[in-house]
Design a protein around this motif. Structure first.
Motif, PDB file in Angstrom:
ATOM      1  N   THR A  49      13.346   8.856 -20.653  1.00 14.39           N
ATOM      2  CA  THR A  49      14.495   7.980 -20.930  1.00 14.39           C
ATOM      3  C   THR A  49      15.157   7.453 -19.667  1.00 14.39           C
ATOM      4  O   THR A  49      15.436   6.252 -19.555  1.00 14.39           O
ATOM      5  N   VAL A  50      15.422   8.323 -18.703  1.00 10.45           N
ATOM      6  CA  VAL A  50      16.115   7.901 -17.484  1.00 10.45           C
ATOM      7  C   VAL A  50      15.272   6.893 -16.716  1.00 10.45           C
ATOM      8  O   VAL A  50      15.760   5.831 -16.304  1.00 10.45           O
ATOM      9  N   LEU A  51      13.997   7.204 -16.515  1.00 10.14           N
ATOM     10  CA  LEU A  51      13.124   6.287 -15.787  1.00 10.14           C
ATOM     11  C   LEU A  51      12.930   4.983 -16.542  1.00 10.14           C
ATOM     12  O   LEU A  51      12.828   3.907 -15.932  1.00 10.14           O
ATOM     13  N   MET A  70      -1.999  -8.273 -14.236  1.00 10.75           N
ATOM     14  CA  MET A  70      -1.993  -9.216 -13.125  1.00 10.75           C
ATOM     15  C   MET A  70      -0.594  -9.643 -12.686  1.00 10.75           C
ATOM     16  O   MET A  70      -0.352  -9.793 -11.479  1.00 10.75           O
ATOM     17  N   ALA A  71       0.333  -9.810 -13.612  1.00 12.79           N
ATOM     18  CA  ALA A  71       1.698 -10.177 -13.201  1.00 12.79           C
ATOM     19  C   ALA A  71       2.294  -9.092 -12.319  1.00 12.79           C
ATOM     20  O   ALA A  71       3.015  -9.388 -11.352  1.00 12.79           O
ATOM     21  N   GLY A  72       2.005  -7.828 -12.633  1.00 13.92           N
ATOM     22  CA  GLY A  72       2.485  -6.730 -11.808  1.00 13.92           C
ATOM     23  C   GLY A  72       1.879  -6.735 -10.421  1.00 13.92           C
ATOM     24  O   GLY A  72       2.561  -6.482  -9.423  1.00 13.92           O
ATOM     25  N   TRP A  75      16.042  -2.220 -16.070  1.00 19.03           N
ATOM     26  CA  TRP A  75      17.063  -2.959 -15.319  1.00 19.03           C
ATOM     27  C   TRP A  75      16.648  -3.222 -13.870  1.00 19.03           C
ATOM     28  O   TRP A  75      17.433  -3.706 -13.070  1.00 19.03           O
ATOM     29  N   ASN A  76      15.417  -2.918 -13.563  1.00 21.28           N
ATOM     30  CA  ASN A  76      14.869  -3.144 -12.233  1.00 21.28           C
ATOM     31  C   ASN A  76      14.613  -4.647 -12.042  1.00 21.28           C
ATOM     32  O   ASN A  76      13.957  -5.274 -12.882  1.00 21.28           O
ATOM     33  N   ILE A 124       8.373   2.491 -10.491  1.00 15.71           N
ATOM     34  CA  ILE A 124       9.291   2.757 -11.602  1.00 15.71           C
ATOM     35  C   ILE A 124       9.650   1.411 -12.208  1.00 15.71           C
ATOM     36  O   ILE A 124      10.762   0.886 -12.074  1.00 15.71           O
ATOM     37  N   SER A 125       8.685   0.818 -12.841  1.00 21.01           N
ATOM     38  CA  SER A 125       8.821  -0.529 -13.395  1.00 21.01           C
ATOM     39  C   SER A 125       7.787  -0.695 -14.500  1.00 21.01           C
ATOM     40  O   SER A 125       7.057   0.230 -14.838  1.00 21.01           O
TER      41      SER A 125
END
Length: 286
Positions: free
Chosen positions: A218-220, A83-85, A226-227, A206-207
């Motif tokens: 790893t990259v994503l 729900m927060a998303g 840091w998003n 991408i979160s």
């Protein structure tokens, strides 16, 4: 051209009176104008409510039980996590509407009319973003009611829950300034809507909004941690008490201190994009 026409074309644009107080008053007047306009077009508000409600129902009952969160595939656990998303996605997707509204005003020449008045230059944009914030808050209230109906609950008390919603609205307000810049940079409302959604989809998906970031490559995963969107989602989950037992909190600083990270990101975005938007507004209407 006649002499009268020459005189009219050389007439100086009225200057805004007063300082910060006058700017606040002008912003509130513009915000009131936009709110009245929204009330006269209720289908815009209604359609804005339908999409997030569909997301709640679809994600809760279609994906619930198929995605493991904290080692559990219990549908209710995922519903609490989700729900927060959904809340964060709703407030940020309102950005596209903000940009389209400003582009529409530009296209119809309404901005030029405002510019002919003795009012603060930034008041037009500030009033618009404040009106969008009110509409977003209304949408969030309705969405929270729907979430409670499908089984979502808060577990950290009312004050922390209100703080979580405040962070969500602050992020939505920050992103509305990005929408304002897009709306001032394109020629049509349709282009503003498309431009407002292109960057929102990768930002929100991408979160950590819909799946734990530790499941990503790893990259994503680094991008997700840091998003600014992820920071606000994580902060809201903590304040709502929706982090499931055993959920691994990443070691990245924004995930360890999500409330502070969310505040910092939102303030930086507002500061930078408000300045850019006002500058673009002045050049676009010069």
């Amino acid at each position: 051209m006649t002499a009268a026409g020459d005189t009219l074309s050389r007439r100086p644009v009225p200057r805004a009176r007063g300082g910060a107080v006058q700017s606040v008053r002008d912003s509130l007047v513009v915000a009131q104008r936009n709110l009245i306009r929204m009330m006269r077009i209720p289908e815009v508000v209604i359609f804005g409510l339908i999409q997030p409600i569909m997301f709640v129902v679809l994600f809760s009952y279609v994906f619930g039980g198929s995605i493991a969160v904290g080692g559990s595939t219990d549908p209710d656990t995922y519903r609490q996590f989700l729900m927060a998303g959904i809340f964060a996605q709703t407030v940020t997707f309102a950005t596209a509407g903000a940009g389209a509204g400003i582009a529409d005003d530009m296209h119809k020449g309404l901005i030029d009319r405002f510019r002919s008045l003795p009012m603060a230059r930034g008041a037009v944009l500030t009033g618009r973003t404040l009106a969008d914030l009110v509409q977003t808050a209304l949408t969030l209230v309705v969405l929270a009611i729907v979430a409670v109906i499908v089984g979502w609950r808060i577990h950290e008390g009312l004050l922390k829950a209100l703080a979580g919603f405040a962070l969500l609205l602050l992020l939505g307000y920050a992103f509305s300034w990005i929408g304002a810049l897009i709306g001032l940079s394109v020629r049509t409302p349709e282009a503003a809507t498309s431009g407002g959604l292109i960057w929102l989809f990768p930002l929100t998906f991408i979160s950590n909004a819909f799946v734990p970031a530790d499941n990503m490559p790893t990259v994503l995963r680094t991008i997700a941690e840091w998003n600014p969107f992820s920071a606000t989602v994580q902060a809201a989950r903590e304040l709502f008490g929706n982090l499931p037992p055993g959920y691994p909190v990443p070691s990245a600083w924004p995930m360890q201190h999500p409330v502070w990270a969310s505040l910092i990101w939102s303030v930086v975005i507002i500061t930078v994009f408000r300045a850019l938007s006002v500058r673009k507004y002045r050049s676009a209407t010069a």
